[in-house]
Design a protein around this motif. Structure first.
Motif, PDB file in Angstrom:
ATOM      1  N   LEU A  72     -48.348  35.476 -23.334  1.00 16.91           N
ATOM      2  CA  LEU A  72     -48.582  36.815 -23.881  1.00 16.91           C
ATOM      3  C   LEU A  72     -49.546  36.783 -25.058  1.00 16.91           C
ATOM      4  O   LEU A  72     -50.356  37.692 -25.229  1.00 16.91           O
ATOM      5  CB  LEU A  72     -47.245  37.443 -24.304  1.00 16.91           C
ATOM      6  CG  LEU A  72     -47.321  38.807 -24.986  1.00 16.91           C
ATOM      7  CD1 LEU A  72     -47.898  39.862 -24.046  1.00 16.91           C
ATOM      8  CD2 LEU A  72     -45.946  39.219 -25.486  1.00 16.91           C
ATOM      9  N   SER A  74     -52.162  35.307 -25.434  1.00 14.08           N
ATOM     10  CA  SER A  74     -53.569  35.362 -25.018  1.00 14.08           C
ATOM     11  C   SER A  74     -54.092  36.806 -25.036  1.00 14.08           C
ATOM     12  O   SER A  74     -55.293  37.028 -25.170  1.00 14.08           O
ATOM     13  CB  SER A  74     -53.746  34.744 -23.635  1.00 14.08           C
ATOM     14  OG  SER A  74     -53.114  35.530 -22.647  1.00 14.08           O
ATOM     15  N   GLU A  75     -53.182  37.784 -24.935  1.00 16.38           N
ATOM     16  CA  GLU A  75     -53.565  39.192 -25.013  1.00 16.38           C
ATOM     17  C   GLU A  75     -53.696  39.657 -26.466  1.00 16.38           C
ATOM     18  O   GLU A  75     -54.195  40.752 -26.723  1.00 16.38           O
ATOM     19  CB  GLU A  75     -52.516  40.067 -24.325  1.00 16.38           C
ATOM     20  CG  GLU A  75     -52.363  39.823 -22.839  1.00 16.38           C
ATOM     21  CD  GLU A  75     -51.237  40.650 -22.249  1.00 16.38           C
ATOM     22  OE1 GLU A  75     -50.934  41.747 -22.771  1.00 16.38           O
ATOM     23  OE2 GLU A  75     -50.655  40.195 -21.243  1.00 16.38           O
ATOM     24  N   ARG A 112     -44.391  44.657 -25.730  1.00 18.33           N
ATOM     25  CA  ARG A 112     -44.763  43.691 -24.699  1.00 18.33           C
ATOM     26  C   ARG A 112     -43.854  42.465 -24.729  1.00 18.33           C
ATOM     27  O   ARG A 112     -43.545  41.902 -23.693  1.00 18.33           O
ATOM     28  CB  ARG A 112     -46.227  43.269 -24.863  1.00 18.33           C
ATOM     29  CG  ARG A 112     -47.223  44.376 -24.586  1.00 18.33           C
ATOM     30  CD  ARG A 112     -47.400  44.641 -23.105  1.00 18.33           C
ATOM     31  NE  ARG A 112     -48.039  43.462 -22.508  1.00 18.33           N
ATOM     32  CZ  ARG A 112     -47.581  42.835 -21.420  1.00 18.33           C
ATOM     33  NH1 ARG A 112     -46.526  43.275 -20.784  1.00 18.33           N
ATOM     34  NH2 ARG A 112     -48.211  41.772 -20.947  1.00 18.33           N
TER      35      ARG A 112
END
Length: 131
Positions: A72, A74-75, A112
């Protein structure tokens, strides 16, 4: 803040952003967000939680959840893992993530995390339990 729970993506992100703003305005020690417990995922006890303080998210994760959390991130390239602690008596890892950003971006990350890391669906219920 006058409301403390939400169960749609838009409402949760607004709630989380308002909580971050209230935390900053009040200079409180931390804020805590909790998601509903899912019996088939979490077993007994409280559901997953995230704390935020001093531009740092704090959460406990299992090994599989840690792998998903790393994916995650990486987002959210502006966020980074600063500390991983796995005491012998604990079943998981405590993670501290530096997150210098505005309230809306922090809120989006928290939402998220509950979905991508802790396996909650789009309609999960979350509470701000401490500000």
């Amino acid at each position: 803040m006058t409301r403390f729970e939400a169960d749609t993506a838009r409402e949760r992100r607004k709630l989380f952003a308002d909580a971050v703003s209230a935390h900053r305005d009040r200079g409180s020690a931390f804020l805590t967000i909790e998601a509903e417990r899912l019996d088939d995922i979490d077993g007994e006890g409280p559901g997953p939680w995230i704390q935020f303080a001093d531009q740092t998210f704090n959460m406990d994760v299992t090994e599989a959840e840690l792998d998903r959390l790393k994916g995650l991130l990486s987002e959210f390239p502006e966020f980074r893992i600063d500390q991983l602690e796995s005491p012998e008596e604990a079943e998981g890892t405590n993670v501290r993530i530096t997150a210098r950003s505005d309230a809306n971006r922090l809120a989006g990350f928290a939402d998220r995390v509950f979905q991508a890391v802790y396996g909650r669906d789009e309609g999960y219920r979350a509470w701000v339990t401490a500000v």
